[in-house]
Write an enzyme that holds these catalytic residues in place. Structure first.
Site, PDB file in Angstrom:
ATOM      1  N   ASP A 177     -45.436  12.295   9.432  1.00  0.00           N
ATOM      2  CA  ASP A 177     -44.095  12.536   8.988  1.00  0.00           C
ATOM      3  C   ASP A 177     -43.421  13.909   9.569  1.00  0.00           C
ATOM      4  OD1 ASP A 177     -41.570  11.783   7.862  1.00  0.00           O
ATOM      5  OD2 ASP A 177     -42.531   9.946   7.152  1.00  0.00           O
ATOM      6  N   HIS A 248     -38.718  11.263  12.174  1.00  0.00           N
ATOM      7  CA  HIS A 248     -39.719  11.629  11.310  1.00  0.00           C
ATOM      8  C   HIS A 248     -40.695  12.353  12.052  1.00  0.00           C
ATOM      9  CE1 HIS A 248     -38.176  10.069   7.311  1.00  0.00           C
ATOM     10  NE2 HIS A 248     -38.019   8.662   8.057  1.00  0.00           N
ATOM     11  N   GLU A 315     -35.160   5.611  10.511  1.00  0.00           N
ATOM     12  CA  GLU A 315     -34.340   6.642  10.303  1.00  0.00           C
ATOM     13  C   GLU A 315     -34.378   7.748  11.267  1.00  0.00           C
ATOM     14  OE1 GLU A 315     -34.459   6.499   5.369  1.00  0.00           O
ATOM     15  OE2 GLU A 315     -36.221   7.646   6.202  1.00  0.00           O
TER      16      GLU A 315
HETATM   17  C1  ACM Z   1     -38.612   4.046   5.179  1.00  0.00           C
HETATM   18  O1  ACM Z   1     -38.604   3.824   4.000  1.00  0.00           O
HETATM   19  N1  ACM Z   1     -37.913   4.841   5.763  1.00  0.00           N
HETATM   20  C2  ACM Z   1     -39.118   2.807   5.919  1.00  0.00           C
END
Ligand code: ACM
Length: 541
Positions: A177, A248, A315
């Site tokens: 991440d 991420h 995201e």
């Molecule tokens: C997530 O909670 N961004 C998969």
């Protein structure tokens, strides 16, 4: 008829002709028929260690437990018989026998969950019973985020044991991440040299003004990963690794700045992120990035035998791609409509790449935006919608809607709740989660592989916090994923709570720091931590 055994998750059927109990002692032997040797090893190593029972090799006497495979049973199903000697665990496969052994352990005593016996020479007993059982879903998952806070290997192995005790079988390992890269990749050493450490950590959620000013990090070597995967396999758990792309990814860009959008920002100035939230510094959609990640996935496929490989896809803000001449040139060259299609192209590349190597790509439901790659499996996290759309299009889905099974969500509104993220989701809320949306036809519903609980660790800096958030709710989740509904749309929470009395004793014996029904204990409280706010009205779907 006995349908009131205290087993969690609830078995499909239990029956008993007598109220008596079957005694088990040093004399009780263990006979492992072909294919069940691994379960016998597990029984001796865990139940044997907890009870002091030696489980000697069988010598023909009736006082024994026989493990065998009965191909007539469902693959993960089992039959456990303790009302006649020899006692028997028969499974449709070694996994089924293993789940029968888990039920055997629960019926024995909470003390069977310890690491050593409390005293020697104790007689043990089981109810006289026949249990017939099999799971509702084939994917009974737990996702653990070891990127936001690293969980050292010992903790991961412990969580695999906790999963096995709840008959869960998919460990989704969120390895990368913005805040950390946690798996050694030999051809790219800087991913861990640089990407696995951050200088400091935000205390609380992103709105908090406080940092802890301590370096945080760590990673698993490839041998650690091999050990974790083998340990999981002995417990019939598949480890699904996740490398999150193209968002991420700041930890990777901090290690290898050429992976970022160098024509938009000075990626040389980036470090591993010390904040929470959605990060703008996403991967550049270049050939160099694709080749780099092919190299990452090549090493990963060597480590993880799982059919399923998770590539994240969630995201990913498109601002840098909008500003980047290189990204725009790529959109034009590929004849794509927009940045969403560029993300689809990126994910589609890895879908084909993984398919060509006999694996299946899994991604969060954002991978639907801009068109879903051919073979992709969807983790439906933003509610049910993504899962419904994907299932209707003939794609397999794993249901993990945040409003039900995000175990980082707060368990109470109280001031002293130590992980005050988002809305309150109680034990009962998780228990009432139904993975198959009623909108799906029977044929579409067959694409629901199962369900998964997700543990994001922004506000869980150590294993005690992870325990607190995960338990007891994971026990409720396990029942959702394993046990068939008693009647359509119905679960009996009062009965679950009654069985939880015995289960809390098991969790105590296992040393799990769960949230007590009465709220956090003094040492579990943590005043002053700022959590993710409750944006808008609570979701009900
Ligand atoms: C997530 O909670 N961004 C998969």
């Amino acid at each position: 008829m006995t349908d009131k055994v205290d087993v969690i998750p609830a078995p499909a059927r239990c029956s008993s002709d007598s109220a008596g109990r079957t005694g088990i002692g040093d004399r009780t032997a263990l006979e492992a028929r072909p294919g069940t040797e691994g379960v016998a090893r597990w029984l001796r190593a865990t139940v044997g260690a907890a009870t002091g029972l030696p489980f000697p090799q069988a010598d023909g006497r009736d006082d024994r437990l026989v493990l065998s495979i009965d191909p007539g049973l469902p693959a993960e199903g089992y039959r456990l018989v303790t009302d006649a000697l020899p006692m028997r665990v028969e499974g449709g496969s070694a996994a089924g026998v293993f789940y029968g052994a888990q039920t055997f352990r629960q019926l024995l005593s909470p003390d069977a969950f310890r690491r050593a016996p409390l005293r020697s020479g104790r007689e043990w007993e089981l109810p006289r019973i026949t249990v017939e059982d099999s799971p509702r879903f084939r994917w009974r998952g737990l996702m653990l985020d070891v990127a936001r806070h690293f969980m050292p290997k010992e903790g991961v192995l412990r969580y695999l044991d906790l999963m096995a005790a709840h008959k869960l079988n998919v460990f989704h390992f969120h390895l990368t991440d913005d805040q950390g890269w946690r798996v050694q990749i030999k051809r790219y050493p800087k991913l861990t040299e640089i990407g696995s450490w951050r200088a400091r950590t935000k205390f609380g959620h992103r709105a908090s003004p406080l940092w802890d000013d301590k370096p945080h990090g760590g990673y698993y070597t490839q041998d650690d990963i091999r050990e974790i995967v083998a340990y999981a396999a002995e417990r019939h758990i598949t480890v699904v690794p996740e490398i999150d792309v193209p968002g991420h990814s700041q930890a990777a860009v901090a290690a290898y700045p050429e992976l970022g959008n160098t024509d938009v920002i000075d990626t040389n100035s980036l470090s591993v992120w010390d904040n929470w939230g959605i990060n703008p510094n996403v991967l550049a959609p270049t050939d160099n990035t694709l080749r780099f990640y092919e190299g990452v996935f090549e090493e990963l496929l060597d480590l993880f035998p799982s059919e399923f490989i998770h590539v994240g896809g969630d995201e990913c803000p498109k601002d840098q791609w909008k500003q980047s001449p290189a990204a725009q040139a790529r959109i034009a060259e590929l004849g794509l409509a927009d940045e969403d299609e560029l993300q689809s192209w990126f994910i589609g590349h890895f879908d084909k790449w993984l398919s060509a190597r006999g694996r299946r790509l899994v991604g969060w439901d954002e991978i639907l935006e801009g068109g879903l790659a051919d073979g992709a499996v969807v983790s439906s996290w933003r509610g049910y919608e993504g899962g419904i759309t994907a299932a209707r299009a003939g794609h397999d889905v794993v249901m993990c809607p945040e409003q039900h099974v995000y175990l980082d969500w707060r368990q109470d509104d109280g001031e002293d709740e130590p992980v005050p993220i988002a809305h309150v989701r109680t034990l009962e809320d998780v228990y009432r989660f139904e993975p198959v949306p009623s909108q799906l036809t029977e044929a579409e519903a067959r694409h629901v592989l199962g369900a998964q609980a997700n543990v994001w660790t922004e506000v869980m800096e150590d294993h005690a916090r992870v325990d607190y958030q995960t338990f007891p709710r994971l026990a409720a989740f396990a029942e959702v994923a394993w046990s068939a509904l008693p009647a359509p749309g119905e679960r009996d929470f009062a009965d679950f709570e009654r069985r939880m009395t015995a289960h809390y004793a098991r969790l105590d014996a296992l040393g799990v720091g769960y949230r007590p029904p009465t709220g956090p204990l003094p040492w579990q409280r943590r005043p002053g931590v700022l959590g993710r706010p409750k944006d808008g009205p609570p979701p009900n779907a």
